[in-house]
Design a protein around this motif. Structure first.
Motif, PDB file in Angstrom:
ATOM      1  N   ARG A 147      12.241   3.106   7.494  1.00 46.50           N
ATOM      2  CA  ARG A 147      12.581   4.317   6.764  1.00 46.50           C
ATOM      3  C   ARG A 147      13.431   5.257   7.619  1.00 46.50           C
ATOM      4  O   ARG A 147      14.136   6.112   7.098  1.00 46.50           O
ATOM      5  N   LYS A 159      17.090   6.054   6.803  1.00 47.34           N
ATOM      6  CA  LYS A 159      17.418   7.068   5.776  1.00 47.34           C
ATOM      7  C   LYS A 159      17.877   6.536   4.420  1.00 47.34           C
ATOM      8  O   LYS A 159      17.594   7.154   3.399  1.00 47.34           O
ATOM      9  N   SER A 213      10.865  -2.834   6.680  1.00 48.84           N
ATOM     10  CA  SER A 213       9.464  -2.461   6.465  1.00 48.84           C
ATOM     11  C   SER A 213       9.212  -2.371   4.956  1.00 48.84           C
ATOM     12  O   SER A 213      10.148  -2.366   4.159  1.00 48.84           O
ATOM     13  N   VAL A 270       8.663  -7.431   5.916  1.00 45.18           N
ATOM     14  CA  VAL A 270       7.836  -8.058   6.944  1.00 45.18           C
ATOM     15  C   VAL A 270       6.528  -7.293   7.084  1.00 45.18           C
ATOM     16  O   VAL A 270       6.505  -6.069   6.994  1.00 45.18           O
ATOM     17  N   THR A 290       1.515  -7.602   4.115  1.00 44.16           N
ATOM     18  CA  THR A 290       1.672  -7.979   2.714  1.00 44.16           C
ATOM     19  C   THR A 290       3.079  -8.518   2.451  1.00 44.16           C
ATOM     20  O   THR A 290       3.509  -8.624   1.312  1.00 44.16           O
ATOM     21  N   SER A 295       8.048   2.834  12.353  1.00 45.08           N
ATOM     22  CA  SER A 295       7.027   3.551  13.127  1.00 45.08           C
ATOM     23  C   SER A 295       6.041   2.591  13.792  1.00 45.08           C
ATOM     24  O   SER A 295       5.497   2.899  14.846  1.00 45.08           O
ATOM     25  N   GLN A 342      -0.093  -2.360   9.409  1.00 45.69           N
ATOM     26  CA  GLN A 342       0.267  -3.432   8.469  1.00 45.69           C
ATOM     27  C   GLN A 342       1.613  -4.061   8.830  1.00 45.69           C
ATOM     28  O   GLN A 342       1.856  -5.219   8.539  1.00 45.69           O
ATOM     29  N   HIS A 343       2.490  -3.268   9.428  1.00 45.02           N
ATOM     30  CA  HIS A 343       3.774  -3.840   9.848  1.00 45.02           C
ATOM     31  C   HIS A 343       3.562  -4.721  11.085  1.00 45.02           C
ATOM     32  O   HIS A 343       4.056  -5.839  11.158  1.00 45.02           O
ATOM     33  N   ASN A 392      13.479   3.989  18.377  1.00 44.12           N
ATOM     34  CA  ASN A 392      12.858   5.018  17.546  1.00 44.12           C
ATOM     35  C   ASN A 392      13.038   6.357  18.231  1.00 44.12           C
ATOM     36  O   ASN A 392      12.960   6.452  19.455  1.00 44.12           O
ATOM     37  N   ALA A 423      18.822   6.180  16.181  1.00 45.08           N
ATOM     38  CA  ALA A 423      19.368   4.867  15.836  1.00 45.08           C
ATOM     39  C   ALA A 423      20.865   4.934  15.545  1.00 45.08           C
ATOM     40  O   ALA A 423      21.612   4.006  15.846  1.00 45.08           O
TER      41      ALA A 423
HETATM   42  C1  LIG Z   1      -1.979  -2.059   1.133  1.00 46.51           C
HETATM   43  C2  LIG Z   1      -0.846  -1.728   2.084  1.00 46.51           C
HETATM   44  C3  LIG Z   1      -0.103  -2.775   2.588  1.00 46.51           C
HETATM   45  C4  LIG Z   1       0.994  -2.511   3.434  1.00 46.51           C
HETATM   46  N1  LIG Z   1       1.714  -3.574   3.907  1.00 46.51           N
HETATM   47  C5  LIG Z   1       2.787  -3.325   4.701  1.00 46.51           C
HETATM   48  C6  LIG Z   1       3.591  -4.389   5.213  1.00 46.51           C
HETATM   49  O1  LIG Z   1       3.333  -5.572   4.943  1.00 46.51           O
HETATM   50  N2  LIG Z   1       4.665  -4.098   5.959  1.00 46.51           N
HETATM   51  C7  LIG Z   1       5.013  -2.815   6.266  1.00 46.51           C
HETATM   52  O2  LIG Z   1       6.027  -2.624   6.958  1.00 46.51           O
HETATM   53  N3  LIG Z   1       4.268  -1.803   5.816  1.00 46.51           N
HETATM   54  C8  LIG Z   1       3.181  -2.015   5.039  1.00 46.51           C
HETATM   55  N4  LIG Z   1       2.459  -0.953   4.558  1.00 46.51           N
HETATM   56  C9  LIG Z   1       2.982   0.408   4.788  1.00 46.51           C
HETATM   57  C10 LIG Z   1       2.645   0.926   6.154  1.00 46.51           C
HETATM   58  O3  LIG Z   1       1.373   1.535   6.129  1.00 46.51           O
HETATM   59  C11 LIG Z   1       3.687   1.983   6.585  1.00 46.51           C
HETATM   60  O4  LIG Z   1       3.725   3.012   5.618  1.00 46.51           O
HETATM   61  C12 LIG Z   1       5.095   1.428   6.758  1.00 46.51           C
HETATM   62  O5  LIG Z   1       5.082   0.282   7.582  1.00 46.51           O
HETATM   63  C13 LIG Z   1       5.989   2.475   7.359  1.00 46.51           C
HETATM   64  O6  LIG Z   1       7.331   2.044   7.274  1.00 46.51           O
HETATM   65  P1  LIG Z   1       8.429   2.642   8.275  1.00 46.51           P
HETATM   66  O7  LIG Z   1       7.997   2.401   9.670  1.00 46.51           O
HETATM   67  O8  LIG Z   1       9.728   2.083   7.848  1.00 46.51           O
HETATM   68  O9  LIG Z   1       8.464   4.182   7.894  1.00 46.51           O
HETATM   69  P2  LIG Z   1       7.852   5.448   8.630  1.00 46.51           P
HETATM   70  O10 LIG Z   1       6.430   5.258   8.968  1.00 46.51           O
HETATM   71  O11 LIG Z   1       8.241   6.606   7.806  1.00 46.51           O
HETATM   72  O12 LIG Z   1       8.602   5.475  10.003  1.00 46.51           O
HETATM   73  C14 LIG Z   1       9.954   5.786  10.172  1.00 46.51           C
HETATM   74  C15 LIG Z   1      10.190   5.833  11.667  1.00 46.51           C
HETATM   75  O13 LIG Z   1      11.582   6.042  11.896  1.00 46.51           O
HETATM   76  C16 LIG Z   1      11.733   6.943  12.978  1.00 46.51           C
HETATM   77  N5  LIG Z   1      13.046   7.591  12.792  1.00 46.51           N
HETATM   78  C17 LIG Z   1      13.421   8.531  11.897  1.00 46.51           C
HETATM   79  N6  LIG Z   1      14.724   8.833  12.029  1.00 46.51           N
HETATM   80  C18 LIG Z   1      15.193   8.070  13.047  1.00 46.51           C
HETATM   81  C19 LIG Z   1      16.452   7.941  13.674  1.00 46.51           C
HETATM   82  N7  LIG Z   1      17.518   8.631  13.259  1.00 46.51           N
HETATM   83  N8  LIG Z   1      16.570   7.077  14.686  1.00 46.51           N
HETATM   84  C20 LIG Z   1      15.512   6.344  15.128  1.00 46.51           C
HETATM   85  N9  LIG Z   1      14.280   6.428  14.562  1.00 46.51           N
HETATM   86  C21 LIG Z   1      14.132   7.274  13.541  1.00 46.51           C
HETATM   87  C22 LIG Z   1      10.560   7.880  12.880  1.00 46.51           C
HETATM   88  O14 LIG Z   1      10.282   8.427  14.163  1.00 46.51           O
HETATM   89  C23 LIG Z   1       9.452   6.968  12.374  1.00 46.51           C
HETATM   90  O15 LIG Z   1       8.712   6.421  13.454  1.00 46.51           O
HETATM   91  C24 LIG Z   1       1.345  -1.184   3.769  1.00 46.51           C
HETATM   92  C25 LIG Z   1       0.561  -0.139   3.271  1.00 46.51           C
HETATM   93  C26 LIG Z   1      -0.519  -0.396   2.443  1.00 46.51           C
HETATM   94  C27 LIG Z   1      -1.343   0.756   1.947  1.00 46.51           C
END
Ligand SMILES: Cc1cc2nc3c(=O)[nH]c(=O)nc-3n(C[C@H](O)[C@H](O)[C@H](O)COP(=O)(O)OP(=O)(O)OC[C@H]3O[C@@H](n4cnc5c(N)ncnc54)[C@H](O)[C@@H]3O)c2cc1C
Ligand SMILES: Nc1ncnc2c1ncn2[C@@H]1O[C@H](COP(=O)(O)O)[C@@H](O)[C@H]1O
Lengths: 253, 325
Positions: free
Chosen positions: B211, B214, B236, B251, B254, B269, B273-274, B288, B307
């Motif tokens: 995420r 963006k 993610s 990835v 789930t 992040s 789960q990831h 990050n 990034a």
């Molecule tokens: C039942 C269930 C199953 C799930 N299964 C999975 C699964 O299989 N896989 C999975 O991935 N998730 C899964 N999730 C979701 C998981 O809990 C997290 O919400 C998800 O992994 C977060 O995705 P993210 O890291 O992309 O986003 P975020 O947690 O929002 O993280 C974004 C990261 O980007 C960083 N960032 C922001 N801007 C910049 C920038 N400009 N440059 C560098 N870094 C930056 C931030 O510091 C932050 O660490 C599941 C959740 C549930 C409830």
């Protein structure tokens, strides 16, 4: 397995009761038992997708959805959740689910007496990740099975499904009855509403006894992945150095 | 007794994961002092089939007819099980690929065999005791499973066993399989392959975005870095949920569990789960902007930074490295 007899579609969804995805997995008894202490159990996320698609396919009086679980009494909260989401009735086969073979055998015994047009499972259970129940059921019932599908549309006496393959997808047409393991994309998970939660309490949940069968696998123990070393940080303004490290030190590029 | 290896092909060619499985099966045959027989189904040219001997197949059975041109789960399972019976194979090995996961359970039932899926190491055999190590809890743990049946089916995770050359005769033999009419109920209508891309489950390098990137419009640099490294792209869960990327790239617990040599997480992040889906990666790199992000706890290398500044620098560095190599 008998072919369907009327135009109403009967769907069976196999559901498993698994540790919540946020669970930190630990073991007891010298790493031979999963430590369920304090662990929240949920409806397997893929089974939730299967159930949601089953409800969509039968909505508006087009058919009915039964959920089936092989488990002991402690899985009933998860079964009630499935009824709250919208299943019409539930079966619990009263036994500890020893392994995928045991589970598939029990469900097949039930289906041989109670035929369905379509049997859905999740692509895998998030605890033992076998992706095995769907294929074993298909074989035991001598009907087609697809292990991981991303899409399912019914059309009369057959369905069109999309199966995942490495680097692409395959589109199949399969006559009912068959078994399919569902993955994301098949449906958006449905959330129980108030009416669903209220009616779940009174929907039928039938408990049947298990049939004896010879086991062919035993889990002897568990290991958790080896802990990783400290992270080696590269300064952002020298990001290019990372590529050199990955080449000369880590030897991965 | 013998070991039977099912050698999966994609459009007539064997992939690296197939040769890994052949090498693995050869080692199992050596452990049990038996021979290794390979079976190939569909249109595969002789120059491909003859490669199987290089990795230790003593004999190569080939089955090819119009009905079996495309993968039909039920029919392929019948063919493989009948080959196992004919060759008195008590161990059947295949790749834990998407198709392999459809086949293994059906073959297991046909042969009255215990099935070990998600296997990551050679079996341990002590007298009658046959155990294998497999992934469990979506990559959060491994389980040691004993197969107590006399026949056994093993599905090997791609990228968990090295390809080893071990020349054997590899004599090619036509095999006429026993299938029945009801094996062909499912009909393949269409196969869509994105041939220009490395497939995620097989990839040795994965470049993954979260995420933090963006929006989908910012994936250009992820794809460029991946292409330069010969890597697959991934993401993610929230990214595929939002429709920025296809579900097939998701990835984690789930989604898909990957085991590449190198996993590069950008703007992810590192939620539990990831991490479940990436824990068998050999090397993990995290980019990050938040130094407290949990991904740094599992990463081998990391860059704390934006990034949008870091990734272009990495792209430039890879270009330079490739130019000088
Ligand atoms: C039942 C269930 C199953 C799930 N299964 C999975 C699964 O299989 N896989 C999975 O991935 N998730 C899964 N999730 C979701 C998981 O809990 C997290 O919400 C998800 O992994 C977060 O995705 P993210 O890291 O992309 O986003 P975020 O947690 O929002 O993280 C974004 C990261 O980007 C960083 N960032 C922001 N801007 C910049 C920038 N400009 N440059 C560098 N870094 C930056 C931030 O510091 C932050 O660490 C599941 C959740 C549930 C409830
Ligand atoms: N105890 C169980 N009772 C009913 N269905 C189950 C059970 N365990 C697994 N399943 C079904 O089989 C699917 C695949 O499980 P597995 O083969 O263990 O990965 C799950 O997604 C469920 O749909």
């Amino acid at each position: 397995m008998p072919i369907k007899t009327n135009s109403l579609m009967k769907i069976l969804v196999c559901i498993s009761n698994v540790p919540d995805t946020t669970t930190k997995i630990t073991f007891t008894d010298n790493n031979t038992q999963f430590n369920a202490n304090g662990v929240q159990f949920i409806l397997n996320p893929y089974d939730e997708i299967a159930l949601s698609r089953a409800i969509e396919l039968t909505e508006g009086g087009k058919g009915s959805v039964t959920v089936i679980n092989v488990g002991e009494a402690n899985t009933e909260a998860t079964i009630r959740k499935a009824l709250a989401i919208g299943a019409d009735d539930a079966i619990r086969i009263n036994a500890k689910p020893h392994d995928a073979w045991f589970v598939a055998y029990q469900i097949a015994q039930y289906v041989k007496q109670n035929p369905f047009d379509l049997i859905l499972t999740g692509r895998e259970s998030i605890d033992y990740n076998g992706s095995k129940v769907a294929g074993m059921l298909g074989e035991l019932l001598d009907i087609p099975s697809v292990s991981i599908i991303k899409k399912l549309d019914a059309d009369g006496d057959k369905a069109t499904v999309e199966r995942e393959i490495e680097g692409g997808k395959e589109v199949l047409v399969i006559p009912f009855p068959f078994v399919a393991g569902t993955a994301e994309g098949v449906a958006e998970p449905k959330i129980p509403n108030m009416r669903g939660i209220m009616s779940a309490r009174t929907k039928p949940l039938n408990v049947v006894e298990a049939t004896e069968v010879r086991n062919n696998s035993e889990i002897l123990g568990y290991q958790t992945p080896a802990p990783r070393g400290q992270v080696k940080l590269v300064a952002a303004n020298e990001a290019e150095k990372l590529i050199g490290l990955l080449h000369t030190e880590a030897k991965v590029i | 007794m013998s070991v039977l290896i099912y050698t999966e092909n994609a459009e007539g060619k064997f992939k690296k994961s197939t040769f890994e499985a052949v090498s693995y099966a050869r080692a199992v045959a050596d452990q049990t002092n038996t021979s290794l027989v390979a079976i190939s189904i569909g249109d595969v040219a002789n120059d491909q089939l003859s490669l199987l001997g290089k990795y230790g197949a003593g004999k190569v059975l080939t089955v090819s007819n119009a009905q079996l041109k495309n993968f039909v789960n039920q029919a392929y399972a019948s063919v493989i099980a009948s080959a196992a019976k004919k060759e008195s194979a008590d161990i059947v090995v295949l790749s834990n690929s998407f198709s392999g996961r459809g086949l293994a359970p059906r073959i297991g039932v046909k042969l009255d065999a215990g099935v070990a899926d998600g296997v990551v190491a050679l079996p341990e055999i002590a007298g009658d005791k046959f155990t294998v190590k497999k992934t469990a809890f979506s990559g959060k743990a491994f389980a040691t499973v004993q197969l107590t049946s006399s026949n056994k089916v093993i599905a090997l995770v791609p990228n968990s066993y090295q390809v080893v050359e071990k020349p054997a005769a590899g004599a090619i033999e036509a095999f006429s399989a026993e299938t029945k009419e009801s094996d062909f109920k499912a009909m393949v209508k269409e196969i869509v392959r994105s041939t220009d891309k490395v497939s995620l489950p097989d990839a040795e390098i994965v470049v993954s975005g979260g995420r933090g990137l963006k929006g989908p419009e910012n994936w250009g640099m992820v794809e460029e870095l991946a292409e330069l490294l010969g890597a697959a792209t991934a993401c993610s869960k929230p990214v595929s949920d939002a429709g920025w990327r296809p579900h097939s790239e998701h990835v984690g617990q789930t989604g898909i569990a990957v085991s590449p040599n190198l996993y590069i997480a950008i703007g992810i992040s590192g939620a539990i789960q990831h991490l479940a889906g990436i824990s068998s990666s050999k090397v993990i790199v995290a980019i990050n902007k938040d130094p407290e992000a949990p991904i740094f706890k599992v990463a081998d290398y990391g860059i704390v930074g934006d990034a949008f500044e870091v990734v272009p620098k990495l792209i430039a560095a890879v270009k330079e490295y490739k130019a000088s190599a």
